[in-house]
Scaffold this motif. Structure first.
Motif, PDB file in Angstrom:
ATOM      1  N   HIS A   1      -0.146   9.761   9.972  1.00 20.28           N
ATOM      2  CA  HIS A   1      -0.181   9.839  11.544  1.00 20.28           C
ATOM      3  C   HIS A   1       0.424  11.132  11.787  1.00 20.28           C
ATOM      4  O   HIS A   1       1.592  11.547  11.529  1.00 20.28           O
ATOM      5  N   CYS A   2      -0.395  11.661  12.664  1.00 21.14           N
ATOM      6  CA  CYS A   2       0.086  12.981  13.187  1.00 21.14           C
ATOM      7  C   CYS A   2       0.639  14.106  12.318  1.00 21.14           C
ATOM      8  O   CYS A   2       1.702  14.611  12.384  1.00 21.14           O
ATOM      9  N   GLY A   3      -0.438  14.318  11.028  1.00 18.60           N
ATOM     10  CA  GLY A   3       0.095  15.064  10.093  1.00 18.60           C
ATOM     11  C   GLY A   3       1.157  14.559   9.131  1.00 18.60           C
ATOM     12  O   GLY A   3       1.420  15.159   8.183  1.00 18.60           O
ATOM     13  N   GLU A   4       1.745  13.448   9.310  1.00 16.82           N
ATOM     14  CA  GLU A   4       2.732  12.785   8.396  1.00 16.82           C
ATOM     15  C   GLU A   4       2.236  11.585   7.776  1.00 16.82           C
ATOM     16  O   GLU A   4       1.259  10.799   8.365  1.00 16.82           O
ATOM     17  N   CYS A   5       2.495  11.308   6.395  1.00 15.06           N
ATOM     18  CA  CYS A   5       1.977  10.108   5.749  1.00 15.06           C
ATOM     19  C   CYS A   5       3.202   8.976   5.825  1.00 15.06           C
ATOM     20  O   CYS A   5       4.261   9.276   5.619  1.00 15.06           O
ATOM     21  N   ILE A   6       2.658   8.053   6.421  1.00 13.64           N
ATOM     22  CA  ILE A   6       3.679   6.660   6.159  1.00 13.64           C
ATOM     23  C   ILE A   6       3.415   5.867   5.205  1.00 13.64           C
ATOM     24  O   ILE A   6       2.152   5.222   4.959  1.00 13.64           O
ATOM     25  N   CYS A   7       4.180   5.977   4.092  1.00 12.39           N
ATOM     26  CA  CYS A   7       3.693   5.262   2.901  1.00 12.39           C
ATOM     27  C   CYS A   7       4.087   3.649   2.739  1.00 12.39           C
ATOM     28  O   CYS A   7       3.829   3.132   1.716  1.00 12.39           O
ATOM     29  N   ASP A   8       4.613   3.154   3.767  1.00 13.51           N
ATOM     30  CA  ASP A   8       4.917   1.796   3.700  1.00 13.51           C
ATOM     31  C   ASP A   8       4.103   0.890   4.607  1.00 13.51           C
ATOM     32  O   ASP A   8       4.538  -0.131   5.062  1.00 13.51           O
ATOM     33  N   GLN A   9       2.877   1.391   4.859  1.00 10.21           N
ATOM     34  CA  GLN A   9       1.919   0.584   5.546  1.00 10.21           C
ATOM     35  C   GLN A   9       0.516   0.936   5.076  1.00 10.21           C
ATOM     36  O   GLN A   9       0.202   1.875   4.422  1.00 10.21           O
ATOM     37  N   THR A  10      -0.391   0.151   5.274  1.00 13.06           N
ATOM     38  CA  THR A  10      -1.854   0.261   4.925  1.00 13.06           C
ATOM     39  C   THR A  10      -2.517   0.929   5.873  1.00 13.06           C
ATOM     40  O   THR A  10      -1.974   1.747   6.828  1.00 13.06           O
ATOM     41  N   GLU A  11      -3.808   1.364   5.613  1.00  9.23           N
ATOM     42  CA  GLU A  11      -4.335   2.303   6.562  1.00  9.23           C
ATOM     43  C   GLU A  11      -4.837   1.683   7.830  1.00  9.23           C
ATOM     44  O   GLU A  11      -5.229   2.431   8.853  1.00  9.23           O
ATOM     45  N   HIS A  12      -4.643   0.114   7.943  1.00  6.61           N
ATOM     46  CA  HIS A  12      -4.824  -0.453   9.319  1.00  6.61           C
ATOM     47  C   HIS A  12      -3.646  -0.445   9.855  1.00  6.61           C
ATOM     48  O   HIS A  12      -3.387  -1.256  10.969  1.00  6.61           O
ATOM     49  N   GLY A  13      -2.304  -0.056   9.429  1.00  4.91           N
ATOM     50  CA  GLY A  13      -1.005  -0.248   9.883  1.00  4.91           C
ATOM     51  C   GLY A  13      -0.304  -1.454   9.690  1.00  4.91           C
ATOM     52  O   GLY A  13       0.588  -1.578  10.104  1.00  4.91           O
ATOM     53  N   VAL A  14      -0.817  -2.436   8.727  1.00  6.86           N
ATOM     54  CA  VAL A  14      -0.267  -3.607   8.378  1.00  6.86           C
ATOM     55  C   VAL A  14       0.936  -3.147   7.387  1.00  6.86           C
ATOM     56  O   VAL A  14       0.703  -2.691   6.364  1.00  6.86           O
ATOM     57  N   PRO A  15       2.109  -3.594   7.745  1.00  7.23           N
ATOM     58  CA  PRO A  15       3.269  -3.425   7.062  1.00  7.23           C
ATOM     59  C   PRO A  15       3.151  -3.832   5.378  1.00  7.23           C
ATOM     60  O   PRO A  15       2.494  -4.837   5.269  1.00  7.23           O
ATOM     61  N   LYS A  16       3.662  -3.154   4.579  1.00  5.79           N
ATOM     62  CA  LYS A  16       3.908  -3.670   3.087  1.00  5.79           C
ATOM     63  C   LYS A  16       4.970  -3.174   2.342  1.00  5.79           C
ATOM     64  O   LYS A  16       5.663  -2.283   2.941  1.00  5.79           O
ATOM     65  N   ILE A  17       5.459  -3.662   1.496  1.00  2.00           N
ATOM     66  CA  ILE A  17       6.346  -3.133   0.352  1.00  2.00           C
ATOM     67  C   ILE A  17       6.182  -1.741  -0.007  1.00  2.00           C
ATOM     68  O   ILE A  17       5.190  -1.473  -0.660  1.00  2.00           O
ATOM     69  N   ALA A  18       7.164  -0.767   0.250  1.00  2.67           N
ATOM     70  CA  ALA A  18       6.906   0.621  -0.210  1.00  2.67           C
ATOM     71  C   ALA A  18       7.056   0.734  -1.596  1.00  2.67           C
ATOM     72  O   ALA A  18       7.920   0.357  -2.220  1.00  2.67           O
ATOM     73  N   THR A  19       6.009   1.392  -2.021  1.00  2.03           N
ATOM     74  CA  THR A  19       5.950   1.606  -3.610  1.00  2.03           C
ATOM     75  C   THR A  19       5.820   3.209  -3.924  1.00  2.03           C
ATOM     76  O   THR A  19       5.883   3.552  -4.844  1.00  2.03           O
ATOM     77  N   THR A  20       5.602   3.981  -2.704  1.00  4.74           N
ATOM     78  CA  THR A  20       5.625   5.417  -2.918  1.00  4.74           C
ATOM     79  C   THR A  20       6.447   6.000  -1.891  1.00  4.74           C
ATOM     80  O   THR A  20       6.644   5.394  -1.033  1.00  4.74           O
ATOM     81  N   GLU A  21       6.456   7.227  -2.091  1.00  8.23           N
ATOM     82  CA  GLU A  21       7.073   8.082  -0.940  1.00  8.23           C
ATOM     83  C   GLU A  21       6.764   9.671  -1.188  1.00  8.23           C
ATOM     84  O   GLU A  21       5.731   9.840  -2.184  1.00  8.23           O
ATOM     85  N   GLY A  22       7.086  10.540  -0.379  1.00 13.96           N
ATOM     86  CA  GLY A  22       6.653  12.018  -0.783  1.00 13.96           C
ATOM     87  C   GLY A  22       5.592  12.172   0.382  1.00 13.96           C
ATOM     88  O   GLY A  22       5.353  11.441   1.212  1.00 13.96           O
ATOM     89  N   GLU A  23       5.465  13.610   0.678  1.00  9.81           N
ATOM     90  CA  GLU A  23       4.731  14.098   1.680  1.00  9.81           C
ATOM     91  C   GLU A  23       3.131  13.470   1.546  1.00  9.81           C
ATOM     92  O   GLU A  23       2.578  13.287   2.591  1.00  9.81           O
ATOM     93  N   ALA A  24       2.708  13.281   0.200  1.00  7.50           N
ATOM     94  CA  ALA A  24       1.341  12.559   0.205  1.00  7.50           C
ATOM     95  C   ALA A  24       1.363  11.431  -0.283  1.00  7.50           C
ATOM     96  O   ALA A  24       0.248  10.744  -0.845  1.00  7.50           O
ATOM     97  N   CYS A  25       2.611  10.641  -0.039  1.00  8.51           N
ATOM     98  CA  CYS A  25       2.450   9.313  -0.889  1.00  8.51           C
ATOM     99  C   CYS A  25       2.274   9.217  -2.349  1.00  8.51           C
ATOM    100  O   CYS A  25       1.721   8.065  -2.733  1.00  8.51           O
TER     101      CYS A  25
END
Length: 828
Positions: free
Chosen positions: A570-594
């Motif tokens: 989203h807008c140049g930033e990775c949101i690592c706690d949701q799927t590519e369709h925006g459905v929330p999920k348990i976060a398993t990664t972090e960082g700029e590129a997840c």
């Protein structure tokens, strides 16, 4: 933790949640939102749904259940789902071996659906067996043996099922040159030679040749089978390949005239000692018309009537006809052509079997028995034509093969999972299709397939009025359809509309409209979407009030995927706690590129060194490494997946390079041909440079210029018993540089220390050892004999001392002198 600490924790949690919620709201776009037509929405992606409500606050095409809907309720939502319905499913018994035999599937594009098919072989299921035999002259002895073994052959079928029928057919070849004799003498008697047989005192004769003849229809009569065989005689032809597959096609195509029953296991035993003619061979006889694959028996259902009018069939024609009529071939072939028929059998998608026939068919009973067992214990599912669907058959049995199960016993139920997928909707496709799934020897399952491709809302009357679509259009399936020349989401724009381009600027002082990623229409930005690269599933899109956002301008992970394929861009930033369709999920990664895993399980050594106290800790302990993103980052002087290896810890470091140094120094110098020595495997340490020095390295000089030096040495005990000396040197550097390159150099001495022994000394040593061993054996023997003699002498003396007679004179001793006195002489 005190009250202040808990309060701070709560505030941080609320802040993080708010930030995540903000990003979720801001990225309320996905690939479904780009579609403004209901039919295309439901055809292109299986996860898209359509809402036809006029007051729907979101894009009409959306991902069902997506987070950005905010629990909004759609009153007229269309969301197809692939379904399956069983229309005929009987219980498995001795009559019904397959269930279900009919089911229907209503498919949505790209949404697979599955159905379980159960098969249970019934004991005593009816068998129809047709014996199709090569009747060329080389099979004469085979016919005589078949006459003798006819009873045994039928008995084998009776063992499998009491309800069986048997029939008989023969084939030779087309009655045309160059396949058969065409001269007048041999046209009616192909065996004519002009010579007299000395045994019968008659000319050799045989009946005219033919392509295929149905000698006996299927019947449950052994006597009729024997009588038919007794009347028959073989014939003859010219070339060795026969027209067997042409005859086999007629048997399959004319299965009703042959007498095959609907509810039976249909088997054809094909016996021959030759190859086959295939499509194209008929051109030698001027036959250019391709084989039509139809049943062409004469009015008496006896002879193949079109043999001289059309070419031989293709192998696929035969295969398709066997499958369509559920007939299983058993090829009984003599040794020379077994490989050919095995290749033909492997090509066939139909269940088939190949057995080696003895030269006179004496083993035909055993061959049929073994083939019957393999066929009756094997279950295959065959699909003639998938009609463009993706159909996957998955056997659910212990001993599975592609699309089938083997070693299935009578009464045992096996299951198959049949999965159908419609790849795309085609307007030209018929509304209903029927796909047969053939189970050779059992039954056929009929699948009726329909498609869900069109939205019902287009059948409704368009909604129009003063308050609808700015009175410039009507609503169809939710969106506005504007009358020319009006346009816009609510038909609010027209060419005369004085649009303000300033509304499309994110910065009033800038001359850039819609971030240069779209066009300004009626005061609103219409974003331009770039082409999606091949292999990328999610289409690239731009969105936002000024087209400032995208779902692809984000960092890529090590796997080359945007946000490592584990988050939403989203807008140049990775949101690592949701799927590519925006459905929330348990976060398993972090960082700029997840690409940074939050877990730490991969930092623990599953097989730690028991001598290492910190081996059970992540990355072998904090002194040796740190666990970052579920992988170990080693401290200076440590390496390995778990930082378990110390680079400069004396013997451990030496052992790392021993194999390479011994190969470079000892093996290369001692080998007869150094070119045959390959040290690449032993010297595969990355970042290590190996150098030969003569005679040795100056350790002090290396240390003066900033190297750390470790001295090592090792004997090559396996082959040459030579010692190689080497030194490990590393340039001192910072931790950052160290992580980039170890910068290690291994210096090894050119001279090696070997314990050389002359061959003569080795020989003398061996000879001396043998001599010493001999002397030792002789000495031992001498000592033993002396000991034994002394022991015997002592026993002798003991016996002498125990004697009871006078040892000075023997009691049986008599003097050798006898004295006689003369009585006449008296001595005074």
């Amino acid at each position: 933790m005190g009250i202040d600490g808990r309060l701070l924790s709560v505030v941080l949690t609320i802040t993080v949640f708010s930030c995540v919620l903000f990003f979720q709201q801001a990225s309320a776009f996905d690939h479904c939102n780009l579609i403004d037509d209901c039919n295309q929405c439901l055809r292109n992606f299986s996860e898209c749904a359509w809402c036809a409500d006029s007051d729907w606050p979101h894009p009409h095409c959306f991902v069902a259940g997506a987070w950005y809907l905010n629990n909004a309720t759609c009153k007229t939502m269309t969301n197809f789902e692939s379904t399956v319905t069983v229309t005929r499913g009987l219980e498995l018994n001795d009559t019904n071996q397959v269930t279900p035999t009919m089911f229907s599937m209503d498919l949505r594009a790209k949404q697979p659906v599955s159905q379980i098919i159960k098969v249970r072989p019934a004991e005593g299921y009816p068998i129809d067996s047709y014996y199709l035999m090569d009747f060329s002259y080389s099979m004469k002895d085979d016919l005589e043996n078949l006459k003798l073994l006819a009873g045994n052959l039928t008995e084998e079928f009776r063992r499998v099922s009491e309800d069986f029928t048997i029939g008989f057919g023969t084939f030779i070849d087309k009655k045309l040159a160059p396949y058969s004799y065409m001269d007048p003498e041999r046209l009616e008697n192909p065996c004519y030679t002009g010579e007299i047989d000395m045994l019968t005192m008659q000319e050799t004769s045989c009946p005219p040749s033919y392509a295929f003849r149905n000698e006996m229809k299927l019947a449950n009569s052994l006597e009729t089978f024997k009588e038919t065989l007794d009347k028959l005689r073989v014939s003859s032809n010219i070339d060795f390949p026969e027209g067997g597959f042409e005859a086999l096609l007629q048997v399959a195509a004319c299965y009703k005239k042959i007498g095959f029953r609907e509810k039976s296991r249909k088997i054809v035993i094909y016996a021959s000692d030759a190859g086959i003619h295939i499509a194209g061979d008929g051109k030698l006889a001027g036959l250019v018309d391709p084989n039509d694959g139809q049943c062409s028996l004469d009015n008496n259902d006896r002879y193949y009537a079109r043999a001289e009018q059309q070419d031989y069939p293709t192998i696929e024609q035969v295969n398709q006809m066997l499958i369509r009529n559920n007939i299983i071939p058993i090829f009984a072939i003599e040794t020379d052509y077994v490989e050919l028929y095995e290749q033909l059998s492997n090509h066939m998608t139909q269940l088939s079997d190949v057995g080696v026939l003895s030269p006179n068919s004496s083993n035909i009973v055993d061959l049929v028995r073994d083939a019957l067992y393999r066929i009756t214990s094997t279950i295959n599912l065959v699909i003639l034509d998938d009609l463009g669907y993706v159909i996957d058959i998955k056997p659910l049995c212990p001993e599975s093969v592609p699309n089938g199960c083997t070693n299935v016993k009578h009464g045992e139920t096996v299951e198959f999972e049949a999965t159908f997928t419609l790849e795309k909707c085609n307007p030209d496709d018929p509304a209903i299709r029927v796909i047969p799934i053939i189970i050779p020897g059992f039954d056929t399952v009929f699948v009726t397939v329909t498609h869900q491709c069109d939205c019902d809302c287009y059948d409704n009357v368009p909604v129009s009025g003063p308050d609808v679509c700015s009175n410039h259009g009507s609503r169809v399936c939710g969106p506005c359809e504007c009358r020319d020349p009006y346009f816009g989401d609510d038909c609010e724009c027209s060419p005369r509309y004085q649009k303000s381009d300033e509304l499309c600027k994110s910065d009033p002082n800038s001359n850039m409209y819609c971030s240069q990623q779209g066009r300004c229409e009626c005061g609103k930005c219409v974003c331009r979407h770039p082409a999606t690269p091949p292999g990328v599933e999610t289409p690239y899109i731009r969105y936002g009030e000024f087209c400032e956002c995208s779902n692809y301008e984000c960092p890529k992970g090590g796997n080359g995927k945007i946000c490592s394929g584990l988050g939403n861009c989203h807008c140049g930033e990775c949101i690592c706690d949701q799927t590519e369709h925006g459905v929330p999920k348990i976060a398993t990664t972090e960082g700029e590129a997840c690409d940074c895993e939050l877990a730490s399980d991969k930092c623990y050594n599953p097989d730690p060194d028991p001598e290492l106290e910190t081996g059970h800790l992540p990355c072998s302990g904090p002194e040796q490494g740190e666990c970052q993103c579920n992988r170990c980052i080693c401290k200076p002087n440590y390496r390995g997946r778990y930082c378990e290896e110390c680079i400069f810890c004396g013997p451990l470091q030496c052992s790392t390079h021993i194999d390479c140094v011994l190969c470079l120094s000892v093996k290369l110098q001692k080998a007869e041909d150094p070119r045959e020595i390959d040290c690449s495997r032993e010297c595969s340490n990355n970042g290590v440079n190996y150098q030969e020095v003569d005679p040795t390295v100056d350790v002090d000089k290396l240390r003066d210029i900033g190297y750390q030096v470790e001295a090592c040495g090792q004997y090559d005990d396996d082959e040459y018993d030579c010692r190689a000396n080497f030194y490990i040197a590393k340039m001192n550097m910072s931790a950052t540089d160290f992580e980039q390159s170890l910068n290690i150099t291994v210096f090894y001495d050119k001279e090696i220390e070997c314990d050389e022994f002359a061959l003569i000394w080795i020989i003398l040593l061996i000879v001396g050892a043998i001599v010493l061993l001999g002397l030792f054996i002789l000495l031992a023997w001498k000592c033993w004999t002396i000991y034994a003699d002394k022991k015997l002498y002592a026993k002798f003396e003991e016996d002498m001392a125990a004697a009871k007679w006078n040892t000075t004179q023997s009691p049986i001793y008599e003097k050798p002198i006898t004295v006689h006195t003369n009585p006449l002489f008296v001595k005074d």
